[in-house]
Design a protein around this motif. Sequence first.
Motif, mmCIF file in Angstrom:
data_model
loop_
_atom_site.group_PDB
_atom_site.id
_atom_site.type_symbol
_atom_site.label_atom_id
_atom_site.label_comp_id
_atom_site.label_asym_id
_atom_site.label_seq_id
_atom_site.Cartn_x
_atom_site.Cartn_y
_atom_site.Cartn_z
ATOM 1 N N SER A 125 3.926 -5.854 -10.223
ATOM 2 C CA SER A 125 3.861 -5.553 -8.794
ATOM 3 C C SER A 125 3.688 -4.057 -8.548
ATOM 4 O O SER A 125 4.568 -3.258 -8.859
ATOM 5 C CB SER A 125 5.139 -6.054 -8.121
ATOM 6 N N THR A 126 2.539 -3.696 -8.007
ATOM 7 C CA THR A 126 2.167 -2.292 -7.836
ATOM 8 C C THR A 126 1.789 -2.057 -6.380
ATOM 9 O O THR A 126 0.830 -2.650 -5.883
ATOM 10 C CB THR A 126 0.978 -1.927 -8.756
ATOM 11 N N ASP A 127 2.546 -1.230 -5.712
ATOM 12 C CA ASP A 127 2.371 -0.978 -4.281
ATOM 13 C C ASP A 127 0.948 -0.504 -3.990
ATOM 14 O O ASP A 127 0.494 0.512 -4.524
ATOM 15 C CB ASP A 127 3.388 0.054 -3.818
ATOM 16 N N ASP A 129 -0.454 0.750 -1.240
ATOM 17 C CA ASP A 129 -0.613 2.009 -0.509
ATOM 18 C C ASP A 129 -0.284 3.215 -1.375
ATOM 19 O O ASP A 129 -0.927 4.267 -1.270
ATOM 20 C CB ASP A 129 0.265 1.995 0.743
ATOM 21 N N ALA A 130 0.719 3.087 -2.247
ATOM 22 C CA ALA A 130 1.127 4.216 -3.080
ATOM 23 C C ALA A 130 0.188 4.435 -4.261
ATOM 24 O O ALA A 130 -0.114 5.574 -4.616
ATOM 25 C CB ALA A 130 2.555 4.008 -3.583
ATOM 26 N N TYR A 131 -0.289 3.351 -4.874
ATOM 27 C CA TYR A 131 -1.052 3.466 -6.111
ATOM 28 C C TYR A 131 -2.553 3.251 -5.934
ATOM 29 O O TYR A 131 -3.345 3.671 -6.775
ATOM 30 C CB TYR A 131 -0.520 2.472 -7.146
ATOM 31 N N LEU A 156 5.175 -5.376 2.494
ATOM 32 C CA LEU A 156 4.719 -4.715 1.281
ATOM 33 C C LEU A 156 3.495 -5.425 0.734
ATOM 34 O O LEU A 156 3.485 -6.642 0.593
ATOM 35 C CB LEU A 156 5.839 -4.739 0.224
ATOM 36 N N SER A 158 1.147 -5.706 -2.606
ATOM 37 C CA SER A 158 1.226 -5.402 -4.036
ATOM 38 C C SER A 158 0.042 -5.982 -4.781
ATOM 39 O O SER A 158 -0.509 -7.021 -4.394
ATOM 40 C CB SER A 158 2.513 -5.972 -4.637
ATOM 41 N N TYR A 268 1.131 -10.083 0.006
ATOM 42 C CA TYR A 268 1.758 -9.400 1.132
ATOM 43 C C TYR A 268 3.084 -10.096 1.404
ATOM 44 O O TYR A 268 3.122 -11.265 1.801
ATOM 45 C CB TYR A 268 0.868 -9.476 2.374
#
Length: 350
Positions: A125-127, A129-131, A156, A158, A268
Motif C-alpha cells: 500500500s503506497t499513498d 498523493d505522496a509517492y 486514502l 493507495s 480508495y
Amino acid sequence: MTDASPLGALAKVAMRDGPLPTGAAWEALMAEGRPVLFKGAASDWALVKAGKSSAAEAADKLKSWHSGDPVVVYRGELEIGGRFFYTDAVDGFNFKATREPLSPVLDEILGTIGDEGAGAVYIGSTDADAYFPGFRAENPFDLGALHPMLTAYPGLASLWIGNRTTAACHYDYSHNIAVAAVGRRRFTLFPPDQAANLYPGPLEPTPGGQVVSMVDFTAPDMARFPRFAEALKAAEVADMEAGDVLVYPAMWWHNVEALDVFNVLVNYWWNAVPAYIDSPQVTLLHALLSLRDRPADEKAAWKSLFDYYVFGDPARPCAHLPEGAQGPLAPIDDVTARRLRALIMRKLQR
C-alpha cells in the motif's frame, strides 16, 4: 478467466456496466451493503491503457509519476506461492520487507515475467498523493461526485504493485473502491457475520496491518478449519479485468489474488464520517481489556448499555436531558470529539 479457483464454484458479485453512480444513486448503492463490480468503469485511465499495451509501458507510466521517495517492498520465496503470511509456526512472517527506490524494483518485477522459478515481489500500500503526485491528473476519479462528504474527507488512495501475489483474507474498517488498473484480480468476499467461520489470526502482529484469516484459500484444510465450508456458502467472487472497479462495504472480508505477471491495483478507502471520529478497532482492543473476562452476567449488563448508548437510536439517550447537560451524548462534532478523547486518555492514565 482461465485461473480456476480451488474453492470451487462460488456466487458471483453483482455486476453492472458503465461509470459509478453519483448522488442519490450512489447513496442507494451504499445502502444495499453489498459488493458490486462495475465493468470498465476506469477503462479511460492512462494507466489502464498503458497496461493493456504492455507491462513495460505501465511500469514506465508509474516511473513518470513517482516522487523519487523509496517505497516499501515485500519479497517471498517461490515456496510461499505469492501468499504473504505467517511462518508455519506463526512466530514470524514468510516474507521480508525493505525500503528501496521504485524504478529498480519495477524492473525486477518485469524481469520475473516468464521466470517460473521467480519468487513474489510486491510493493505494498503506497499513498498515491505522496509517492505518485502525477497519478491523479492522468487517472481521474471524482470522489466528491459520489458523496459530498468525500470532498472534505476524501480518504486514502493507495497503489499496490507486484507479480502474482495474494493478500490473505482480511477486513478493512473503511469502505473500499478498488480499481484493477493493470492485470487481472480475483476478490473473494465474505460478509462481516462470517468472521468466526474464517478463523481470524492474531491481533498482533499481522502481515499487513489487519487481522487475516488463517485459512489458506489455495489449499483449505477443512479438517482444521471445518466452519470454512459455511463461510464459502456466503462467499461472493469478483473476477476483475483491467479497467474494472469493485465497490464493497467496510468490514467485508476479502481475499485478493493478482492473477497476471504484472499487476497494479488502486484502491480508495473512505468512510462517510468526519475525520475526528475514532477507529472502532481501538474500541475493540479496549473491550478485550475491560469486558471480555468479566462474569457472564456483568457482560450481559454491559451489552444492554452498549445497545442503549452506542448501537441503538443515538437520539434516545439524550432526548430527556437539557441540551447543556448532554455532553458526549449529544451529536459529536470536532470540539466534542477532542473533549471526549481527552477524557478517555485521563481514564486510561489512571
